[in-house]
Scaffold this motif. Structure first.
Motif, PDB file in Angstrom:
ATOM      1  N   PRO A 255       8.803   5.871   2.016  1.00 17.84           N
ATOM      2  CA  PRO A 255       8.635   6.119   3.452  1.00 17.84           C
ATOM      3  C   PRO A 255       7.591   5.215   4.091  1.00 17.84           C
ATOM      4  CG  PRO A 255       7.327   7.687   2.224  1.00 17.84           C
ATOM      5  CD  PRO A 255       8.053   6.843   1.196  1.00 17.84           C
ATOM      6  N   VAL A 256       7.738   5.030   5.384  1.00 21.93           N
ATOM      7  CA  VAL A 256       6.651   4.445   6.168  1.00 21.93           C
ATOM      8  C   VAL A 256       5.515   5.466   6.172  1.00 21.93           C
ATOM      9  CG1 VAL A 256       5.930   3.762   8.485  1.00 21.93           C
ATOM     10  CG2 VAL A 256       8.168   3.058   7.608  1.00 21.93           C
TER      11      VAL A 256
ATOM     12  N   ALA B  79       8.861  11.092   7.364  1.00 15.01           N
ATOM     13  CA  ALA B  79       9.587  10.052   6.638  1.00 15.01           C
ATOM     14  C   ALA B  79       9.539  10.298   5.133  1.00 15.01           C
ATOM     15  CB  ALA B  79       9.010   8.678   6.977  1.00 15.01           C
TER      16      ALA B  79
ATOM     17  N   ASP C 110      12.349   5.541   7.627  1.00 16.42           N
ATOM     18  CA  ASP C 110      11.593   5.940   8.808  1.00 16.42           C
ATOM     19  C   ASP C 110      12.449   6.899   9.627  1.00 16.42           C
ATOM     20  OD1 ASP C 110       9.381   6.093  10.406  1.00 16.42           O
ATOM     21  OD2 ASP C 110       9.512   4.054  11.191  1.00 16.42           O
ATOM     22  N   ASP C 111      11.805   7.592  10.575  1.00 14.45           N
ATOM     23  CA  ASP C 111      12.571   8.543  11.378  1.00 14.45           C
ATOM     24  C   ASP C 111      13.300   7.864  12.532  1.00 14.45           C
ATOM     25  OD1 ASP C 111      10.203   7.991  12.660  1.00 14.45           O
ATOM     26  OD2 ASP C 111       9.690  10.075  13.107  1.00 14.45           O
TER      27      ASP C 111
ATOM     28  N   TYR D  85      13.916   4.114  14.594  1.00 13.96           N
ATOM     29  CA  TYR D  85      13.763   2.670  14.671  1.00 13.96           C
ATOM     30  C   TYR D  85      13.858   2.267  16.138  1.00 13.96           C
ATOM     31  CZ  TYR D  85      14.642  -2.324  13.794  1.00 13.96           C
ATOM     32  OH  TYR D  85      14.562  -3.688  13.766  1.00 13.96           O
TER      33      TYR D  85
ATOM     34  N   THR E 219       7.023  -1.719  13.076  1.00 16.10           N
ATOM     35  CA  THR E 219       6.364  -1.005  11.978  1.00 16.10           C
ATOM     36  C   THR E 219       7.013  -1.321  10.643  1.00 16.10           C
ATOM     37  OG1 THR E 219       5.678   0.791  13.441  1.00 16.10           O
ATOM     38  CG2 THR E 219       5.742   1.273  11.098  1.00 16.10           C
ATOM     39  N   VAL E 220       8.341  -1.202  10.569  1.00 16.35           N
ATOM     40  CA  VAL E 220       9.001  -1.457   9.287  1.00 16.35           C
ATOM     41  C   VAL E 220       8.920  -2.929   8.914  1.00 16.35           C
ATOM     42  CG1 VAL E 220      10.521   0.551   9.380  1.00 16.35           C
ATOM     43  CG2 VAL E 220      11.270  -1.601  10.425  1.00 16.35           C
TER      44      VAL E 220
ATOM     45  N   ALA F  40      16.935   4.314   8.680  1.00 17.38           N
ATOM     46  CA  ALA F  40      16.303   5.198   9.659  1.00 17.38           C
ATOM     47  C   ALA F  40      17.218   6.369   9.978  1.00 17.38           C
ATOM     48  CB  ALA F  40      15.960   4.438  10.933  1.00 17.38           C
TER      49      ALA F  40
END
Length: 245
Positions: free
Chosen positions: A129-130, A145, A207-208, A210, A215-216, A235
């Motif tokens: 996860p992020v 996440a 991630d939840d 995008y 961030t990713v 995501a």
């Protein structure tokens, strides 16, 4: 025996507290699900789509077709896939999960993601996860996440690594920032956890939502510089303009 006792307990609980739709609160057959009306409102992202970023196409353009955006500015990591559009239907569900302790949605959401990202997971060595900064994690009590990544690991058989990355500094919310501002905001914010190695491994970042990918992309940069063989992103939801749908 244990499974029978657990199933009996679930049925008894459902009699006392009937399961409710995650969206509208109407009665449903099982906890952590949606009623028919709410289900039909969800905008699932399916083929045909861009081979790189997963942006939906209006018609089939071939298995390896790229959207104009990916042709002009290729992703800084491998492929991107998201399960649903982040819109008026999915937003309350995701915000309830992210900020409202609606963690009973994890099995449903992870199932959507496993279907959307099946090809990514099939080629992965790790799903990670992020990360949240420790103070944000303390305030929220869970990393949404990380919950999704753990469930995806169970569904896919890919090893989940919830602590692979760390967030070295607390960054302001990305919500009001431009694309360039988001990139500056997260620059240098992530690191590989000391003692962990990703050399030669293929990692799926979870991630939840995008949005711009800042961030990713920063997380992927850290992993690739540490020797990862590849990084792809999965995501739950994706923000897209109306003209991109």
């Amino acid at each position: 025996m244990g499974a029978r006792v657990r199933d009996t307990g679930v049925r008894l609980l459902d009699l006392v507290l009937p399961p409710r739709c995650l969206g509208c609160g109407e009665a449903v057959a099982a906890a952590g699900t949606l009623c028919g009306t709410c289900w039909r409102g969800v905008g699932f992202i399916t083929a045909p789509q861009c081979a790189a970023c997963g942006r939906p196409f209006p018609h089939d353009m071939g298995a390896d077709a790229l959207c104009a955006i990916c042709v002009a500015a290729p992703l800084s990591f491998g492929r991107l896939r998201a399960a649903v559009l982040y819109d008026d239907a999915s937003r309350p569900l995701i915000l309830g999960f992210k900020h409202g302790d609606r963690t009973e949605a994890v099995p449903l959401f992870a199932g959507w993601m496993a279907r959307a990202g099946g090809e990514l997971l099939a080629g992965a060595d790790l799903v990670a996860p992020v990360p949240l900064h420790r103070w944000r994690l303390f305030a929220r009590r869970y990393n949404q996440a990380a919950l999704l990544a753990a469930r995806l690991g169970t569904l896919s058989g890919v090893k989940a690594a919830p602590d692979l990355l760390v967030r070295r500094r607390r960054t302001p919310s990305q919500g009001s920032l431009s694309r360039e501002g988001r990139a500056r905001n997260v620059a240098g914010a992530f690191a590989l956890r000391p003692g962990r190695s990703v050399k030669g491994l293929r990692v799926v970042l979870v991630d939840d939502v995008y949005t711009t990918g800042a961030t990713v992309a920063e997380c992927a940069r850290v992993l690739l510089r540490a020797g990862a063989a590849g990084v792809e992103v999965l995501a739950l939801a994706r923000v897209l303009k109306a003209e991109d749908i």
